[in-house]
Design an enzyme around this catalytic site. Structure first.
Site, PDB file in Angstrom:
ATOM      1  N   CYS A   1       0.850  -1.407   0.052  1.00 40.84           N
ATOM      2  CA  CYS A   1       0.008  -0.064  -0.169  1.00 40.84           C
ATOM      3  C   CYS A   1       0.863   1.337  -0.008  1.00 40.84           C
ATOM      4  CB  CYS A   1      -0.903  -0.065   1.125  1.00 40.84           C
ATOM      5  SG  CYS A   1      -0.203  -0.146   2.681  1.00 40.84           S
ATOM      6  N   ASN A   2       2.069   1.088   0.321  1.00 40.61           N
ATOM      7  CA  ASN A   2       3.062   2.419   0.639  1.00 40.61           C
ATOM      8  C   ASN A   2       4.159   2.487  -0.632  1.00 40.61           C
ATOM      9  OD1 ASN A   2       1.583   3.169   2.966  1.00 40.61           O
ATOM     10  ND2 ASN A   2       2.927   1.736   4.199  1.00 40.61           N
ATOM     11  N   SER A  13       9.563   3.073   5.861  1.00 39.76           N
ATOM     12  CA  SER A  13       8.123   2.871   6.181  1.00 39.76           C
ATOM     13  C   SER A  13       7.379   4.254   6.446  1.00 39.76           C
ATOM     14  CB  SER A  13       7.856   1.806   6.904  1.00 39.76           C
ATOM     15  OG  SER A  13       8.309   0.673   6.841  1.00 39.76           O
ATOM     16  N   GLU A  72       7.685  -0.605  11.863  1.00 39.06           N
ATOM     17  CA  GLU A  72       6.544  -1.737  11.662  1.00 39.06           C
ATOM     18  C   GLU A  72       7.318  -2.814  11.133  1.00 39.06           C
ATOM     19  OE1 GLU A  72       5.444  -2.702   8.518  1.00 39.06           O
ATOM     20  OE2 GLU A  72       6.376  -1.459   7.187  1.00 39.06           O
ATOM     21  N   GLN A  92       5.945  -5.627   9.107  1.00 38.85           N
ATOM     22  CA  GLN A  92       5.202  -6.287   7.984  1.00 38.85           C
ATOM     23  C   GLN A  92       6.200  -6.311   6.887  1.00 38.85           C
ATOM     24  OE1 GLN A  92       1.448  -3.998   8.025  1.00 38.85           O
ATOM     25  NE2 GLN A  92       0.860  -5.789   7.203  1.00 38.85           N
ATOM     26  N   GLY A 113     -12.211  -7.788   4.207  1.00 37.77           N
ATOM     27  CA  GLY A 113     -11.020  -8.204   3.766  1.00 37.77           C
ATOM     28  C   GLY A 113     -10.165  -9.036   4.705  1.00 37.77           C
ATOM     29  N   GLY A 119      -7.406 -10.398   4.748  1.00 38.06           N
ATOM     30  CA  GLY A 119      -5.909 -10.667   4.402  1.00 38.06           C
ATOM     31  C   GLY A 119      -5.022 -10.147   5.574  1.00 38.06           C
ATOM     32  N   MET A 150      -3.696  -7.367   6.437  1.00 42.30           N
ATOM     33  CA  MET A 150      -4.031  -6.056   7.059  1.00 42.30           C
ATOM     34  C   MET A 150      -5.205  -6.112   7.821  1.00 42.30           C
ATOM     35  SD  MET A 150      -2.914  -3.209   4.321  1.00 42.30           S
ATOM     36  CE  MET A 150      -2.917  -1.779   5.302  1.00 42.30           C
ATOM     37  N   GLY A 151      -6.249  -6.753   7.262  1.00 41.19           N
ATOM     38  CA  GLY A 151      -7.625  -6.852   7.954  1.00 41.19           C
ATOM     39  C   GLY A 151      -7.442  -7.745   9.308  1.00 41.19           C
TER      40      GLY A 151
END
Length: 435
Positions: free
Chosen positions: A51-52, A110, A115, A117, A191, A193, A195-196
């Site tokens: 997303c970033n 990030s 973070e 992830q 969602g 996934g 992130m959800g």
């Protein structure tokens, strides 16, 4: 061979452009990777699409050509012109590329520093490319060192003591808005996934009830069961109903088009707080007076306050990244000298065998003495070559070693083929990334 990164991220590229550049499916990534490695000058490649950031990392024989090839292919698939892309990308070559990769994997680039992830996302990106035969040893070396670097950053600094991802920033913001009243509220998460799931776990810690929505009924039901009794599940077919029943919503799907549109909202009398964590965005422009809508770039602004708290630790982390970059290149240079040393020793062994055979044929040496004579000769030459090989290894660790190593190769008529070089210091680059 050189390393190169072409990066479009939250620092240099607006969300709307990142949406156009994003790779929504594995098939899209695969097609792009095969096109990239189809060029003679690009040996390996992997793609990070989150997303970033959208980043293409390559091992290339020609940095100029690979850069233009990358922008050209991205232009064709995104609809953005070559010059638009050139004006918003970050290009990193060789040492700067390695420094950037190590910084990204260590979560220093990030939105929310620290973070966790991104480390897994980059490892997964490499693994996907390896499985599709578009990445191998060259990039494996980089990823392995990058992961080691990230581990030291986490261990030495407090930068990841309380890791914060985009979903956890969103949940924190919701907590700030509702205060203790958030306890007992029902939050809709669209969602199932990664992130959800992060959002769900953070909400459960605040004693929220969670309603998890997804397209696959069985999958969502299974995940909800694993998360606990405070989590219910349903399919996307009933999204309309829940939009008009609950006020708190988090969305993170891989849909290519918006899934929530103004026509789906029956009344604006309900105070709503929604978080759109998807790229491309899940929520259309709503125009609802009582809706507070936070998108990814909004969460970026919210998270800036964390930067001040982590600034000192980030400075320490940058020093670690610089150290690992230097060690990586030192190791690469050492790797290049090993075939030279091996070839020198093979030449010595061949010379000993030839001279011993000649001496035995001419009866200078009795045949029964051959083994002892060979052992003695090899020991003498090993003693003679010891200091020379140590000096070669020491020389290879210096940044200006290339000319001296080339001179040795020319002097001894040594030709090395990098593709036949056995892995050196194996533990550095076989830590599971080729599974």
């Amino acid at each position: 061979m050189s390393y190169q990164v072409v990066s479009f991220n939250h620092k240099n590229c607006e969300q709307i452009a990142r949406e156009k550049l994003a790779f929504a499916t594995d098939d899209e990534k695969r097609v792009m990777l095969l096109k990239l490695t189809g060029f003679d000058f690009i040996e390996e490649a992997y793609i990070v699409s989150t997303c970033n950031r959208v980043e293409i990392v390559v091992a290339t024989k020609d940095s100029f050509s690979s850069y233009h090839a990358i922008l050209g292919l991205l232009s064709l698939r995104s609809g953005l012109s070559f010059y638009e892309l050139k004006g918003m990308d970050g290009r990193y070559d060789d040492g700067k590329a390695i420094l950037h990769i190590f910084s990204v994997v260590s979560s220093l680039e990030s939105i929310v520093i620290g973070e966790s992830q991104i480390t897994g996302q980059v490892k997964d990106a490499y693994r996907f490319s390896f499985q599709n035969r578009t990445a191998g040893r060259q990039l494996n070396r980089v990823i392995s060192y990058a992961v080691k670097c990230a581990a030291e950053v986490r261990n030495v600094t407090n930068i990841s003591k309380h890791p914060i991802s985009i979903p956890s920033v969103a949940v924190t913001q919701a907590h700030k808005l509702y205060g203790d009243n958030i306890s007992g509220m029902t939050a809709v998460i669209i969602g199932a996934g990664e992130m959800g799931l992060i959002a769900a776990k953070n909400l459960l810690r605040l004693d929220c009830d969670v309603l998890l929505l997804g397209r696959d009924r069985d999958k969502v039901k299974k995940i909800a069961k694993e998360l606990g009794s405070n989590v219910r599940s349903d399919t996307m077919e009933n999204l309309h109903k829940y939009l008009n029943r609950y006020r708190l919503l988090f969305s993170a799907t891989s849909a290519k088009e918006t899934i929530i549109k103004p026509s789906m909202v029956e009344s604006d009398n309900l105070d709503r707080v929604w978080f759109d964590m998807a790229i491309p965005r899940d929520i259309d422009k709503m125009g609802l007076e009582k809706l507070q809508l936070f998108r990814i770039d909004d969460l970026k602004a919210i998270s800036k306050e964390n930067y001040a708290l982590k600034e000192e630790q980030a400075t320490r982390a940058v020093d670690i990244v610089e150290k690992y970059k230097a060690e990586f290149y030192k190791w690469l240079r050492a790797l290049s000298i090993e075939p030279v040393i091996k070839d020198m020793r093979l030449q010595v062994k061949d010379a000993i065998n030839k001279e011993l055979n000649r001496a035995i044929d001419k009866r200078f040496v009795p045949l029964e003495y051959r083994d002892n004579m060979q052992k003695m000769a090899e020991q003498m030459f090993n003693r003679f070559l010891h200091d020379a090989t140590q000096n070669l290894r020491q020389c290879s660790s210096e940044s200006n070693s290339t000319k001296r190593v080339d001179a040795i190769k020319e002097l001894f008529e040594i030709t090395t083929n990098d593709r036949k070089v056995k892995k050196y210091k194996r533990e550095h680059h076989v830590k599971g990334y080729q599974k």
